[in-house]
Design an enzyme around this catalytic site. Structure first.
Site, PDB file in Angstrom:
ATOM      1  N   GLU A 187       0.810  -1.224   0.000  1.00  0.00           N
ATOM      2  CA  GLU A 187       0.000   0.000   0.000  1.00  0.00           C
ATOM      3  C   GLU A 187       0.846   1.277   0.000  1.00  0.00           C
ATOM      4  OE1 GLU A 187      -0.759  -2.609   1.936  1.00  0.00           O
ATOM      5  OE2 GLU A 187      -2.761  -3.158   1.252  1.00  0.00           O
ATOM      6  N   HIS A 256      -9.681  -4.560  11.125  1.00  0.00           N
ATOM      7  CA  HIS A 256     -10.375  -4.410   9.842  1.00  0.00           C
ATOM      8  C   HIS A 256     -11.673  -3.624   9.967  1.00  0.00           C
ATOM      9  CE1 HIS A 256      -7.536  -7.478   8.620  1.00  0.00           C
ATOM     10  NE2 HIS A 256      -7.978  -7.437   7.379  1.00  0.00           N
TER      11      HIS A 256
END
Lengths: 453, 356
Positions: A187, A256
Site C-alpha cells: 500500500e 479491519h
C-alpha cells in the site's frame, strides 16, 4: 570593503552562545571553508567556517566570551589595509529589523468562504433504475475511463481477480492491463507511485482493499498528496482518488473495522466523500475522478449490495461539498453520512410513529463540510443529533456540534446529541460487536433525550 | 567501501557492461572508476556548476547564521559532483528529478534560478513556492523538478510514479530519484524497487551514500552496506560509482539513462560521496573525526579535482578560474540580496493553494 563576520545562529531556537576559541588570528589569510572559530551553545560545539576570502583584519569578541548575541559582529575579513564600511542596519541586527512584509499586519486573514453548489436539476421525465452501490461505483469508473484516457485504476486484485469486492468487475476486459493494474500487496509503495503519476498529470484511482490497509500509506496520502499543492506555491496539484471500503464490515475484528472519516476530514488539501446511496456513490465518484485535488472516497462493504434508485442519465455528476436533505422535518435535525444514514433513516421512520418529525441530512461530503445546510436546518428545528460509526473523541459529530453552537447557539433548545461507535477497539464476538456499533435504538434514545419526549 | 582516488588509468580496466548488454544481470558491484571523456568545455561547465552549488550553500549557511533562513537547512557541500554529473546525462525540462530535503544542489543542477531558490529559503514571496515550502519543499514544473521531500524515502515511490506516467504516455523520458544511504533502509524503497522492476519503469535510483544517516554511520545502520546490491533480489542492475569524480558520475549516469530510456526498467547507482557539513545546521558532527573530513576535503574534493585538471591541461589559468569564481559569487550575492530584500508573502497567501 571589509566583510563583517557575525555570530551565527546554529539552530532555529538559538539566541546567544559562547565564543570558545579562535582558530585564526589577526593577519591570517582565510579562504572559504576555513574554520575561523569554535562556538558553543547549550546543545553543541560548532565551528564557524569562512565564506569569503581575505585577511582576518580584526577580532572583536575574545576567546571565552559568553553570551554573545546571534548576529553580533565578531570579526572582520577583507583585503589588507581595508577598514570596515559603516554597518548597514540589516547586517548588524537583521533579527531586530522588521522584515519587509507585504502588509504590516499581525491579524490572521479570514478564511475564504466556500459556497457549495446545489445538485443539478434532473431533466423532466428522468427515469430511475434500481442499482446496487457496487454497480453504481463500477459505472462511475467505467464512464470516466471512457471519457478520459488519463484515468486509470490501480490496486490489489482490481484486474484479473475482478476486484476483492467486485467493484472493478469487467473493467480489465474493457480497458486492458495498461489501465487496470494489479499491484502487489504494498500500500505505501503503490499509493506513492499513484501520487507521482498524479503529479505528472495522470488521474489515478487508487483502490485500497480496505481503508484499514491505507494506514500503511497514510504518509503518502497526507504528506505528499494533500500538502504538495500548498508547499509548491500552487505549482504541483495531485488529481488522485483514493477509494475503497471503510468502517466496520461484519465480524472482522478490530484491525479491519475502523471508520476514517474524522481522520481524513481533518486534513487541509484533501476532499473527503462518504456516500450512502447508489445515486450519490455514482455522481460523487465521477466528480471525485474529475476533481483536480486528492479525494478520499470512503465506501462501505455492507452497503455495496444495497439497492437504490439511480437516475438514468448519460453523465450524472454531483457536486462535492453539498449535503442532501434526505427527508424534511420540523422537530429535530439528524445529521449522518455513509453507513450511519441507515440508522438515521430507520430511526426517523420510527420517530414518526412517536409523533416526532425528524429532518434527516446526509452530509455526503465530510470535507469541505456543508455546514450551512446543517445550520439552516437546526435554525428551523432547534435540535440536532449526529450519527456515525467512528469513535467519539474528535469525531465528525464533535465538529458538527462545535459548528452548531458557533453558528446557531441562539436557536438551540437542547444540547446537541452525538451517537458514535463505542470508544473501544472493535470486538469480534457477535454480541459485543453489536454493542460497539450505533443502533437505531441509540439514535431514537438520543432524539428523545434532546426533544425531552 | 572507502571512496578512493580515481585515476583514469585504473578506470579503463573495469568498464561495466550491464547497460550495453541489456541482460538485466547484476553488474559487478565493485566501485566503478570508469570516467566519461570531458573536453575543455565539459570541464569548465562542470567546474562552474559545482562551484555555483558550493558558493550557494556557503551563502545559505551564512544567511542561516544571520537568522534569515529558518527551521532546518541541509547543505550539499561535498556532494556537488553527483547532481552535476547526472544532470549532464539528462534532458533538461523533460526528464524528471525528485529528491529529499537536501535539495538545493539538485535544483541548481536542474537549471532553477538561484534567486528563486534562495528566496524560498528565506521564506519570501519570490521563492519557488512563494515562501510556503521552505528549504525542504520546492518544485519547478518548468524544469521538471518534483521536490524537495521532507519525509525520508517518500520521494522514492513518487519518482517511480513519474516514471510510470512516462511509460503510460509512451515517452522515452526517464525519472531520476535521489535518496541517501539513510533512506535506503526505508520499507517503501523496496516496495518501489519491486514495482519498478515488475513494470519496467524508466526510473534511475541514485543512492547518495554520504556515509552518515544524520549521525549514524552506514556500518552502524545497514546490514548490507553495498548499496548497489540493494536491488539484487529484484533483479535491478546496480553499480557503485566514485561520486566525488564528476566524470565517473557522468559515465555511470549515461549507462543508467541509456538502460532506462531503452525500456529495460530501473537502474541503481550508488554514489560514494561525502558531506562536509553536519546533517543540518545544528549538527556538530561529533560522530566522525575532523581528520576524516579534512582528509576528504584535501584529497577528494570534487571541485578541486576539476580545477587541477583544468590547470594541468592548460585549459584554464588561475586568472580564468578566479574570473569564474568571481562570476559565481556575483550570482550568489545577487540571489542572497534578492532573498533578503524581497517581501514576505502577503498574508492572504495563508489561504491559497490548499485546493485547486
Amino acid at each position: 570593503m571589509a566583510i563583517d563576520i557575525l555570530m551565527p545562529a546554529l539552530s532555529p531556537t538559538m539566541e546567544e552562545g559562547t565564543l570558545t576559541k579562535w582558530l585564526k588570528k589577526v593577519g591570517d589569510d582565510v579562504k572559504s571553508g576555513d574554520v575561523l572559530a569554535e562556538i558553543e551553545t547549550d546543545k553543541a560545539t560548532m565551528e564557524i567556517e569562512a565564506v569569503d576570502e581575505g585577511k582576518l583584519l580584526e577580532i572583536l569578541v575574545a576567546d571565552g566570551t559568553e553570551g554573545v548575541k546571534v548576529n553580533a559582529v565578531i570579526a572582520r575579513v577583507g583585503a589588507e589595509g581595508e577598514t570596515s564600511a559603516p554597518k548597514p542596519a540589516a547586517q548588524a541586527a537583521p533579527a531586530e529589523k522588521p522584515l519587509p512584509v507585504a502588509q504590516a499586519s499581525s491579524t490572521v486573514p479570514a478564511a475564504p468562504a466556500v459556497k457549495a453548489e446545489a445538485d443539478p436539476d434532473l431533466p423532466a421525465g428522468t427515469q430511475f433504475e434500481s442499482k446496487t452501490v457496487r454497480e453504481a461505483l463500477r459505472e462511475a469508473m467505467a464512464e470516466e475511463m471512457r471519457r478520459d484516457g488519463d484515468v486509470f485504476l490501480m490496486g490489489e486484485e482490481v484486474a484479473e481477480y475482478q476486484g476483492a469486492y467486485k467493484i472493478s468487475q469487467g473493467l480489465l476486459d474493457e480497458f486492458g492491463a495498461k489501465r487496470v493494474i494489479d499491484t502487489p500487496i504494498t500500500e505505501h509503495g503503490f499509493a506513492g507511485i499513484g501520487v507521482g503519476a498524479a503529479f505528472a498529470g495522470l488521474k489515478p484511482i487508487v483502490e485500497f482493499m480496505t481503508f484499514n490497509f491505507a494506514m500503511q500509506a497514510i504518509d503518502q496520502i497526507i504528506n505528499s498528496a494533500a500538502k504538495t499543492l500548498y508547499m509548491s506555491g500552487g505549482q504541483m496539484g495531485c488529481p488522485i482518488v483514493f477509494r475503497g471500503p471503510n468502517g466496520a464490515a461484519a465480524r472482522v475484528g478490530a484491525q479491519h473495522s475502523q471508520d476514517y472519516a474524522a481522520w481524513y476530514g481533518m486534513i487541509p488539501g484533501l476532499k473527503v466523500v462518504m456516500p450512502y446511496s447508489a445515486a450519490d456513490a455514482k455522481g460523487l465518484l465521477k466528480a471525485a475522478i474529475r476533481d483536480p485535488n486528492p479525494v478520499i472516497f470512503l465506501e462501505n462493504e455492507v452497503l455495496y449490495g444495497h439497492h437504490f434508485d439511480v437516475p438514468k442519465l448519460d453523465d450524472y455528476v454531483l457536486p462535492i461539498g453539498k449535503a442532501r436533505i434526505h427527508k424534511a422535518g420540523k422537530d429535530i435535525t439528524i445529521v449522518s453520512f455513509g453507513m450511519g444514514m441507515s440508522y438515521a433513516i430507520k430511526a426517523a421512520e420510527e420517530l414518526a410513529g412517536l409523533g416526532i418529525d425528524a429532518e434527516v441530512i446526509d452530509l455526503r461530503t465530510i470535507r469541505p463540510m456543508d455546514i450551512e445546510t446543517v445550520v439552516n436546518s437546526v435554525k428551523k428545528t432547534g435540535r440536532c443529533v449526529t450519527v456515525e460509526e467512528g469513535w467519539p473523541q474528535g469525531s465528525v459529530g464533535s465538529e458538527i456540534a462545535y459548528q452548531i453552537q458557533a453558528n446557531a447557539f441562539d436557536y438551540l433548545d437542547a444540547p446537541v446529541g452525538r451517537i458514535t461507535g463505542k470508544d473501544v477497539p472493535m470486538p469480534y464476538a457477535a454480541n459485543l460487536e453489536k454493542l460497539a456499533l450505533p443502533t437505531v435504538g441509540d439514535v431514537i434514545e438520543a432524539v428523545r433525550a434532546v426533544t425531552y419526549r | 567501501m572507502a571512496v578512493r582516488p580515481a585515476t583514469e588509468k585504473r578506470s579503463r580496466a573495469s568498464a561495466p557492461t550491464s547497460a550495453t548488454k541489456k541482460t538485466g544481470k547484476i553488474s559487478n558491484p565493485a566501485i566503478n572508476y570508469q570516467v566519461a571523456e570531458f573536453d575543455k568545455d565539459d570541464e569548465l561547465k562542470a567546474y562552474h556548476d559545482m562551484l555555483l552549488i558550493r558558493r550557494f550553500e556557503e551563502k545559505a549557511g551564512q544567511l542561516y547564521g544571520m537568522g534569515l533562513i529558518g527551521g532546518f537547512c541541509h547543505l550539499y557541500i561535498g556532494q556537488e559532483a553527483v547532481v552535476v554529473g547526472i544532470g549532464k546525462a539528462l534532458r533538461e525540462g523533460e526528464d524528471q528529478v525528485t529528491t529529499s530535503y537536501r535539495d538545493h544542489g539538485h535544483m541548481l543542477a536542474c537549471g532553477m534560478d538561484p534567486k528563486g531558490v534562495m528566496a524560498e529559503l528565506t521564506g519570501r514571496q519570490g521563492g519557488y513556492s512563494r515562501g510556503k515550502g521552505g528549504s525542504m519543499h520546492m518544485f519547478s514544473r518548468e524544469k521538471q523538478f518534483f521536490g524537495g521531500h521532507g519525509i525520508v524515502g517518500a520521494q522514492v515511490p513518487i519518482g517511480a510514479g513519474l516514471a510510470f506516467a512516462d511509460k503510460y504516455r509512451g515517452t522515452d523520458n526517464v525519472s531520476v530519484v535521489y535518496f541517501g544511504d539513510g533512506a535506503a533502509n526505508q520499507g517503501q524503497v523496496y516496495e518501489t524497487f519491486n514495482m519498478a522492476q515488475l513494470w519496467k519503469l524508466p526510473v534511475i535510483f541514485v543512492i547518495e551514500n554520504n556515509r552518515y544517516a544524520m549521525g549514524t554511520s552506514v556500518s552502524r545502520s545497514s546490514a548490507q552496506t553495498d548499496f548497489a546490491k540493494r536491488g539484487e533480489s529484484f533483479n535491478i542492475p546496480g553499480e557503485q560509482v566514485d561520486g566525488m569524480d564528476v566524470r565517473a558520475v557522468k559515465a555511470a549516469a549515461d549507462r543508467a539513462v541509456e538502460w532506462a530510456r531503452a525500456g529495460n526498467g530501473p537502474y541503481i547507482l550508488e554514489m560514494q560521496t561525502y558531506r562536509y557539513r553536519g546533517h543540518s545546521m545544528s549538527d556538530p558532527a561529533k560522530y566522525r573525526t575532523k581528520d576524516e573530513v579534512q582528509k576528504m576535503r584535501d584529497e577528494r574534493d570534487p571541485i578541486e579535482q576539476v580545477r587541477k585538471r583544468l590547470v594541468e591541461k592548460g585549459w584554464a589559468s588561475e586568472d580564468d578560474l578566479k574570473e569564474i569564481d568571481k562570476n559565481v559569487r556575483a550570482v550568489v550575492t545577487e540571489a542572497a540580496d534578492f532573498a533578503s530584500a524581497d517581501a514576505e508573502p502577503d498574508p492572504s497567501e495563508l489561504w491559497t493553494d490548499i485546493l485547486r
